[in-house]
Design a protein around this motif. Structure first.
Motif, PDB file in Angstrom:
ATOM      1  N   ARG A  80       0.800  -1.223   0.000  1.00  0.00           N
ATOM      2  CA  ARG A  80       0.000   0.000   0.000  1.00  0.00           C
ATOM      3  C   ARG A  80       0.839   1.283   0.000  1.00  0.00           C
ATOM      4  NH1 ARG A  80      -2.780  -3.245   3.755  1.00  0.00           N
ATOM      5  NH2 ARG A  80      -1.991  -2.038   5.489  1.00  0.00           N
ATOM      6  N   GLN A  81       2.113   1.197  -0.264  1.00  0.00           N
ATOM      7  CA  GLN A  81       2.943   2.403  -0.263  1.00  0.00           C
ATOM      8  C   GLN A  81       3.577   2.662  -1.626  1.00  0.00           C
ATOM      9  OE1 GLN A  81       2.880   4.279   2.505  1.00  0.00           O
ATOM     10  NE2 GLN A  81       1.538   2.702   3.298  1.00  0.00           N
ATOM     11  N   GLY A  82       3.354   1.772  -2.581  1.00  0.00           N
ATOM     12  CA  GLY A  82       3.944   1.950  -3.905  1.00  0.00           C
ATOM     13  C   GLY A  82       5.448   1.744  -3.910  1.00  0.00           C
ATOM     14  N   TYR A  83       5.967   0.993  -2.939  1.00  0.00           N
ATOM     15  CA  TYR A  83       7.413   0.776  -2.829  1.00  0.00           C
ATOM     16  C   TYR A  83       7.750  -0.629  -3.300  1.00  0.00           C
ATOM     17  CZ  TYR A  83      11.992   0.171  -0.653  1.00  0.00           C
ATOM     18  OH  TYR A  83      13.318  -0.077  -0.426  1.00  0.00           O
ATOM     19  N   ARG A  84       8.512  -0.721  -4.374  1.00  0.00           N
ATOM     20  CA  ARG A  84       8.979  -2.019  -4.888  1.00  0.00           C
ATOM     21  C   ARG A  84      10.407  -1.842  -5.368  1.00  0.00           C
ATOM     22  NH1 ARG A  84       4.701  -5.124  -8.511  1.00  0.00           N
ATOM     23  NH2 ARG A  84       3.021  -5.299  -7.017  1.00  0.00           N
ATOM     24  N   ARG A  85      11.284  -2.748  -4.987  1.00  0.00           N
ATOM     25  CA  ARG A  85      12.671  -2.717  -5.434  1.00  0.00           C
ATOM     26  C   ARG A  85      13.092  -4.136  -5.811  1.00  0.00           C
ATOM     27  NH1 ARG A  85      11.221   1.635  -5.140  1.00  0.00           N
ATOM     28  NH2 ARG A  85      12.131   3.489  -4.178  1.00  0.00           N
ATOM     29  N   THR A  86      13.688  -4.279  -6.983  1.00  0.00           N
ATOM     30  CA  THR A  86      14.188  -5.575  -7.425  1.00  0.00           C
ATOM     31  C   THR A  86      15.675  -5.446  -7.688  1.00  0.00           C
ATOM     32  OG1 THR A  86      12.066  -6.081  -8.457  1.00  0.00           O
ATOM     33  CG2 THR A  86      13.938  -7.418  -9.120  1.00  0.00           C
ATOM     34  N   ARG A  87      16.434  -6.327  -7.119  1.00  0.00           N
ATOM     35  CA  ARG A  87      17.881  -6.363  -7.328  1.00  0.00           C
ATOM     36  C   ARG A  87      18.285  -7.801  -7.630  1.00  0.00           C
ATOM     37  NH1 ARG A  87      16.967  -1.951  -7.592  1.00  0.00           N
ATOM     38  NH2 ARG A  87      17.674  -0.133  -6.430  1.00  0.00           N
ATOM     39  N   GLY A  88      19.469  -7.953  -8.221  1.00  0.00           N
ATOM     40  CA  GLY A  88      20.002  -9.281  -8.486  1.00  0.00           C
ATOM     41  C   GLY A  88      21.400  -9.393  -7.911  1.00  0.00           C
ATOM     42  N   HIS A  89      21.791 -10.604  -7.554  1.00  0.00           N
ATOM     43  CA  HIS A  89      23.133 -10.819  -7.002  1.00  0.00           C
ATOM     44  C   HIS A  89      23.690 -12.131  -7.522  1.00  0.00           C
ATOM     45  CE1 HIS A  89      26.486 -10.910  -4.250  1.00  0.00           C
ATOM     46  NE2 HIS A  89      26.144 -12.137  -3.902  1.00  0.00           N
ATOM     47  N   ARG A  90      24.947 -12.107  -7.953  1.00  0.00           N
ATOM     48  CA  ARG A  90      25.629 -13.324  -8.387  1.00  0.00           C
ATOM     49  C   ARG A  90      26.873 -13.492  -7.526  1.00  0.00           C
ATOM     50  NH1 ARG A  90      26.453 -13.730 -14.636  1.00  0.00           N
ATOM     51  NH2 ARG A  90      26.737 -15.909 -14.041  1.00  0.00           N
ATOM     52  N   GLN A  91      26.869 -14.520  -6.690  1.00  0.00           N
ATOM     53  CA  GLN A  91      27.967 -14.770  -5.760  1.00  0.00           C
ATOM     54  C   GLN A  91      29.161 -15.368  -6.495  1.00  0.00           C
ATOM     55  OE1 GLN A  91      27.856 -13.923  -2.605  1.00  0.00           O
ATOM     56  NE2 GLN A  91      29.741 -14.834  -1.896  1.00  0.00           N
ATOM     57  N   LEU A  92      30.368 -14.936  -6.134  1.00  0.00           N
ATOM     58  CA  LEU A  92      31.571 -15.527  -6.714  1.00  0.00           C
ATOM     59  C   LEU A  92      31.808 -16.906  -6.101  1.00  0.00           C
ATOM     60  CD1 LEU A  92      33.959 -12.455  -6.807  1.00  0.00           C
ATOM     61  CD2 LEU A  92      32.977 -13.643  -8.750  1.00  0.00           C
ATOM     62  N   GLU A  93      32.185 -17.868  -6.959  1.00  0.00           N
ATOM     63  CA  GLU A  93      32.441 -19.234  -6.496  1.00  0.00           C
ATOM     64  C   GLU A  93      33.627 -19.814  -7.238  1.00  0.00           C
ATOM     65  OE1 GLU A  93      28.589 -20.852  -7.317  1.00  0.00           O
ATOM     66  OE2 GLU A  93      29.089 -21.277  -9.407  1.00  0.00           O
ATOM     67  N   SER A  94      34.247 -20.812  -6.631  1.00  0.00           N
ATOM     68  CA  SER A  94      35.405 -21.475  -7.223  1.00  0.00           C
ATOM     69  C   SER A  94      35.056 -22.909  -7.539  1.00  0.00           C
ATOM     70  CB  SER A  94      36.596 -21.444  -6.261  1.00  0.00           C
ATOM     71  OG  SER A  94      37.006 -20.116  -6.035  1.00  0.00           O
ATOM     72  N   VAL A  95      35.541 -23.375  -8.699  1.00  0.00           N
ATOM     73  CA  VAL A  95      35.328 -24.757  -9.118  1.00  0.00           C
ATOM     74  C   VAL A  95      36.642 -25.495  -8.900  1.00  0.00           C
ATOM     75  CG1 VAL A  95      34.677 -26.279 -11.008  1.00  0.00           C
ATOM     76  CG2 VAL A  95      33.665 -24.008 -10.834  1.00  0.00           C
ATOM     77  N   LEU A  96      36.567 -26.613  -8.183  1.00  0.00           N
ATOM     78  CA  LEU A  96      37.767 -27.382  -7.825  1.00  0.00           C
ATOM     79  C   LEU A  96      37.638 -28.824  -8.312  1.00  0.00           C
ATOM     80  CD1 LEU A  96      37.896 -26.335  -4.070  1.00  0.00           C
ATOM     81  CD2 LEU A  96      39.243 -25.334  -5.887  1.00  0.00           C
ATOM     82  N   ARG A  97      38.790 -29.446  -8.574  1.00  0.00           N
ATOM     83  CA  ARG A  97      38.842 -30.881  -8.832  1.00  0.00           C
ATOM     84  C   ARG A  97      39.646 -31.496  -7.677  1.00  0.00           C
ATOM     85  NH1 ARG A  97      36.335 -34.392 -12.072  1.00  0.00           N
ATOM     86  NH2 ARG A  97      36.722 -33.146 -13.919  1.00  0.00           N
ATOM     87  N   VAL A  98      39.027 -32.399  -6.929  1.00  0.00           N
ATOM     88  CA  VAL A  98      39.695 -33.033  -5.785  1.00  0.00           C
ATOM     89  C   VAL A  98      40.709 -34.036  -6.329  1.00  0.00           C
ATOM     90  CG1 VAL A  98      39.373 -34.409  -3.709  1.00  0.00           C
ATOM     91  CG2 VAL A  98      37.659 -32.714  -4.358  1.00  0.00           C
ATOM     92  N   THR A  99      41.971 -33.898  -5.907  1.00  0.00           N
ATOM     93  CA  THR A  99      43.032 -34.766  -6.427  1.00  0.00           C
ATOM     94  C   THR A  99      43.491 -35.819  -5.428  1.00  0.00           C
ATOM     95  OG1 THR A  99      44.667 -33.112  -5.755  1.00  0.00           O
ATOM     96  CG2 THR A  99      43.903 -33.043  -8.034  1.00  0.00           C
ATOM     97  N   ALA A 100      43.385 -35.550  -4.119  1.00  0.00           N
ATOM     98  CA  ALA A 100      43.858 -36.534  -3.141  1.00  0.00           C
ATOM     99  C   ALA A 100      43.160 -36.344  -1.803  1.00  0.00           C
ATOM    100  CB  ALA A 100      45.371 -36.419  -2.955  1.00  0.00           C
ATOM    101  N   VAL A 101      42.965 -37.479  -1.109  1.00  0.00           N
ATOM    102  CA  VAL A 101      42.428 -37.475   0.254  1.00  0.00           C
ATOM    103  C   VAL A 101      43.415 -38.256   1.106  1.00  0.00           C
ATOM    104  CG1 VAL A 101      40.553 -38.230   1.755  1.00  0.00           C
ATOM    105  CG2 VAL A 101      40.026 -37.342  -0.521  1.00  0.00           C
ATOM    106  N   ALA A 102      43.920 -37.619   2.156  1.00  0.00           N
ATOM    107  CA  ALA A 102      44.887 -38.272   3.041  1.00  0.00           C
ATOM    108  C   ALA A 102      44.343 -38.244   4.455  1.00  0.00           C
ATOM    109  CB  ALA A 102      46.236 -37.567   2.980  1.00  0.00           C
ATOM    110  N   GLY A 103      44.443 -39.377   5.155  1.00  0.00           N
ATOM    111  CA  GLY A 103      43.987 -39.449   6.532  1.00  0.00           C
ATOM    112  C   GLY A 103      43.924 -40.874   7.003  1.00  0.00           C
ATOM    113  N   ALA A 104      43.951 -41.062   8.296  1.00  0.00           N
ATOM    114  CA  ALA A 104      43.898 -42.379   8.925  1.00  0.00           C
ATOM    115  C   ALA A 104      45.016 -43.275   8.405  1.00  0.00           C
ATOM    116  CB  ALA A 104      42.533 -43.033   8.690  1.00  0.00           C
ATOM    117  N   GLY A 105      46.183 -42.686   8.150  1.00  0.00           N
ATOM    118  CA  GLY A 105      47.341 -43.466   7.730  1.00  0.00           C
ATOM    119  C   GLY A 105      47.309 -43.891   6.266  1.00  0.00           C
ATOM    120  N   LYS A 106      46.359 -43.425   5.477  1.00  0.00           N
ATOM    121  CA  LYS A 106      46.266 -43.793   4.061  1.00  0.00           C
ATOM    122  C   LYS A 106      46.163 -42.531   3.206  1.00  0.00           C
ATOM    123  CE  LYS A 106      43.791 -48.155   4.720  1.00  0.00           C
ATOM    124  NZ  LYS A 106      42.578 -48.898   4.388  1.00  0.00           N
ATOM    125  N   THR A 107      46.526 -42.702   1.932  1.00  0.00           N
ATOM    126  CA  THR A 107      46.360 -41.617   0.969  1.00  0.00           C
ATOM    127  C   THR A 107      45.737 -42.190  -0.297  1.00  0.00           C
ATOM    128  OG1 THR A 107      48.309 -40.474   1.823  1.00  0.00           O
ATOM    129  CG2 THR A 107      47.539 -39.815  -0.344  1.00  0.00           C
TER     130      THR A 107
END
Length: 198
Positions: A80-107
């Motif tokens: 009832r106030q005639g107030y409307r605002r539209t905005r857009g947002h695109r978050q920055l992200e990184s794409v990774l490829r997992v190459t190794a998992v090490a733990g519990a004495g194993k790799t």
């Protein structure tokens, strides 16, 4: 072998060879990234839980690209106030490829190579977006309502309608006053003339 890591305020289950999208990390494409915040390491039936982190466990990955994610729309309104605002947002992200998992004495390492050519990056993006999308829901066809026999009902409806058309007489048009005739004076005007005459 798999691990649960924490980065960007979120937790991810990873294993060697996985493609992973996380909050933006610093570095150029092709840079090596190491995650020390490993919450759990699993290998078959054996599972090692951290309290809160697993000692000596780490996950290595290669940075493929840093990009903008899908657009999120922000819509604000005050009614009832005639107030409307539209905005857009695109978050920055990184794409990774997992190459190794090490733990519990194993790799456990990934055998393949991380391809950083533009085509491979686009393929990784397409695969990753497919993983991010929810599974499509199959639309069930709407059940058609059973049709009733229309012929007997139509005959029954037509007979009364035909009788109604013939039985209803047309209204006679009101006779119009001819050009030479005067219209009847209203009652108030007639009463006024009588009082003036007296």
């Amino acid at each position: 072998m798999y691990a649960v890591i924490k980065t960007g305020g979120k937790q991810y289950r990873v294993q060697p060879g996985d493609l992973l999208v996380v909050e933006k990390l610093d570095g150029e494409p092709g840079a090596d990234v190491a995650f020390g915040d490993v919450l759990m390491v699993g290998d078959g039936d054996s599972v090692t839980l951290g309290a809160p982190l697993v000692d000596g466990a780490s996950v290595s990955a290669t940075l493929i690209e840093t990009r903008k994610g899908e657009k999120v729309k922000i819509f604000k309104k005050i009614r009832r106030q005639g107030y409307r605002r539209t905005r857009g947002h695109r978050q920055l992200e990184s794409v990774l490829r997992v190459t190794a998992v090490a733990g519990a004495g194993k790799t456990d390492k990934w055998d393949g190579e991380v391809d950083l050519t533009p085509k491979a990056v686009l393929d990784a993006r397409a695969r990753n977006l497919k993983l991010a999308e929810p599974a499509p829901v199959e639309a069930k066809p709407a059940k058609a309502a059973p049709k009733k026999a229309a012929a007997p009902k139509a005959e029954a409806d037509e007979a009364p309608a035909a009788e109604a058309k013939t039985a209803a007489p047309k209204k006679a048009a009101a006779p119009k006053a001819e050009a030479g005739e005067k219209k009847a004076a209203p009652k108030k005007a007639a009463a006024k003339k009588e009082s003036d005459a007296e």
